[in-house]
Motif scaffolding. Sequence first.
Motif, PDB file in Angstrom:
ATOM      1  N   VAL B  56       0.851  -1.155   0.015  1.00 21.01           N
ATOM      2  CA  VAL B  56       0.029  -0.091   0.076  1.00 21.01           C
ATOM      3  C   VAL B  56       0.697   1.178  -0.003  1.00 21.01           C
ATOM      4  O   VAL B  56       0.732   2.359  -0.700  1.00 21.01           O
ATOM      5  CB  VAL B  56      -0.805  -0.076   1.226  1.00 21.01           C
ATOM      6  N   SER B  57       2.176   1.168   0.813  1.00 16.99           N
ATOM      7  CA  SER B  57       2.863   2.371   1.019  1.00 16.99           C
ATOM      8  C   SER B  57       3.533   2.589  -0.509  1.00 16.99           C
ATOM      9  O   SER B  57       3.681   3.626  -0.838  1.00 16.99           O
ATOM     10  CB  SER B  57       3.698   2.103   2.117  1.00 16.99           C
ATOM     11  N   PHE B  60       1.176   4.100  -2.681  1.00 16.77           N
ATOM     12  CA  PHE B  60       0.843   5.510  -2.472  1.00 16.77           C
ATOM     13  C   PHE B  60       2.189   6.434  -2.809  1.00 16.77           C
ATOM     14  O   PHE B  60       1.947   7.586  -3.179  1.00 16.77           O
ATOM     15  CB  PHE B  60       0.669   5.961  -0.819  1.00 16.77           C
ATOM     16  N   LEU B 297      -7.211  -0.806   6.317  1.00 15.32           N
ATOM     17  CA  LEU B 297      -6.493  -0.208   4.908  1.00 15.32           C
ATOM     18  C   LEU B 297      -6.783   1.503   5.127  1.00 15.32           C
ATOM     19  O   LEU B 297      -5.884   2.254   4.753  1.00 15.32           O
ATOM     20  CB  LEU B 297      -7.563  -0.625   3.719  1.00 15.32           C
ATOM     21  N   VAL B 298      -7.832   1.999   5.788  1.00 12.91           N
ATOM     22  CA  VAL B 298      -7.899   3.374   6.239  1.00 12.91           C
ATOM     23  C   VAL B 298      -6.888   3.775   6.937  1.00 12.91           C
ATOM     24  O   VAL B 298      -6.419   4.814   6.967  1.00 12.91           O
ATOM     25  CB  VAL B 298      -9.394   3.535   6.643  1.00 12.91           C
ATOM     26  N   TRP B 301      -3.984   4.208   4.550  1.00 16.12           N
ATOM     27  CA  TRP B 301      -4.065   5.125   3.517  1.00 16.12           C
ATOM     28  C   TRP B 301      -3.838   6.666   4.670  1.00 16.12           C
ATOM     29  O   TRP B 301      -2.772   7.488   4.148  1.00 16.12           O
ATOM     30  CB  TRP B 301      -5.608   5.382   3.565  1.00 16.12           C
ATOM     31  N   TRP B 304       0.002   6.942   5.195  1.00 20.40           N
ATOM     32  CA  TRP B 304       1.013   7.132   4.109  1.00 20.40           C
ATOM     33  C   TRP B 304       0.619   8.341   3.490  1.00 20.40           C
ATOM     34  O   TRP B 304       1.118   8.586   2.319  1.00 20.40           O
ATOM     35  CB  TRP B 304       0.950   5.901   3.223  1.00 20.40           C
ATOM     36  N   THR B 305      -0.575   9.098   3.906  1.00 25.10           N
ATOM     37  CA  THR B 305      -0.856  10.295   3.404  1.00 25.10           C
ATOM     38  C   THR B 305      -0.428  11.483   3.900  1.00 25.10           C
ATOM     39  O   THR B 305       0.013  12.525   3.321  1.00 25.10           O
ATOM     40  CB  THR B 305      -2.407  10.197   2.990  1.00 25.10           C
TER      41      THR B 305
END
Lengths: 175, 346
Positions: B56-57, B60, B297-298, B301, B304-305
């Motif tokens: 996921v990272s 992103f 997952l949130v 998210w 990494w944001t």
Amino acid sequence: MFEFSAFSLYDAAFLAIGGVTILGALGVVLFRNIIYSALSLVFTMLGVAAIYFQLNAGFLGAIQILVYAGAISVLIIFAVMLLMDKDARRTNLPTPRTKAWFAGGTITMMMLASIIAAVGFTEWPKTALQGVDNSVGMLAELMLGDYVIAFEAAAILLLVAVIGAIILAKGVENR
Amino acid sequence: MEHLFTNLAAAFTGWMITLGLSPVWADIILLLVKWIIIITIITLNIIVLIWLERKVSAFFQERLGPNRLGPFGIFQTIADAIKLLTKEDIVPSAADKLIFKTAPMFFIVVAVMLYTVIPLGQGMEVINLNIGLLFFISIGSLSTIALLMAGWGSDNKWSLMGAVRSVAQMISYEIPLAFSLLGVVMISGSLNLQDIVAAQDNLWFIILQPIAFITYFIAATAELNRGPFDMPEAEQELTGGAYTEYTGMRWALFFLAEYTNLVAVSALMATVFLGGWQGPWLPSWLWIIIKTYGVILVFFWVKWTFPRIRMDQLMSFSWKVLVPVSLGNILLTGAGIYFCKWMGWC
């Protein structure tokens, strides 16, 4: 008194929990390193919480963990760490003064006598064990119903104490 | 499929009673088996979770992430785990050895204890505790002690700094954390997590309590020491915070416990705000897994944001924003319940 013929799992659990609690309490006093004493205090608090759980007072047990083991012990450790001397191994030594020993011993004996008297002279109801299903609701009714004024007064007292502590620590600004 | 695990547990208990065990002992053994299963699932799940977080990272940051070992690099975590297991166990000579060694164990034990009360399906929980939600919060508060032990025991300025930060942060964020859950407790009228799930039969609490959901999410991110609130670790300034001196398996235990906490908190959010195991078509234990992974997952998210925020901003945000907002939410919920009863709707 304790009957070994009726020694059940419940009693075994109580002995284990009580043992941990007492060992933790002894550790608080006997460890020479104050960090160890503070961590023993956490175990004592957890033991007391476990006894509450065993007595079907889950709400009290959880609050005991949350407030004492989770917050107050941490604050104690925090304060100790920030105010600590160089050598941690000699921070909680027994006092060398005999006067202090006498004073401490007298107070301990008085406490012990009063606890023994309180336990001995109270008439304990000998009915069959009946667990309370909704201890949270009963506590809420007592604290927010019958004793609401005392409860709120205690809250205000604590608030005043907190503000007082902040003013003592930071000082008053003179303008 | 729905009653697969509950039937298995009942069959197991029945089999043990036929073996001549008393029902009490059968229950105790069943409890142990439940724990062993939960610990196994946690340990295996972390392999997937670490791989997922890295993927996921990478997504992103427009990278590929792990991609050498196996399809999509799925065996990378297993290789990492083997590496960690075979690494030398270094204990600093100036460290307080006992505290240094017990800190990771304490952390993982506390993290696993969180699973005691989470309903993993219809009638599927280790113990159906009357005060489940409160138990979860109070056990969660104990992990500060483990971090404090690690920071103190390492005898390292970065470790101690990280521990001090984590304690300040976790104690401050515990307050909005508990307050935001109170709104849900007020509506459902129970601290039992199965009752809370049952109360969301028609409507999830995320719709009735959106403010509580957001404040809980923010406070939980801080409690988990995850980005953007990962001040206790803050690699760039503290070289790893409380974990600086840990190597090999001891460090891995901390890592495992952090992910264990993440899964537990996500599962609690799914239970309290997203209807728990309730859902159409699929069996209940599958629904809780799907919802938990959605919340995880949130969390990824968000991490990494957003960039990490400063320590003083972090503290003032808790005391000046989250605490008043969550208190206001309690007031609003109380007024709402009173209004609802006054109008005769509920």
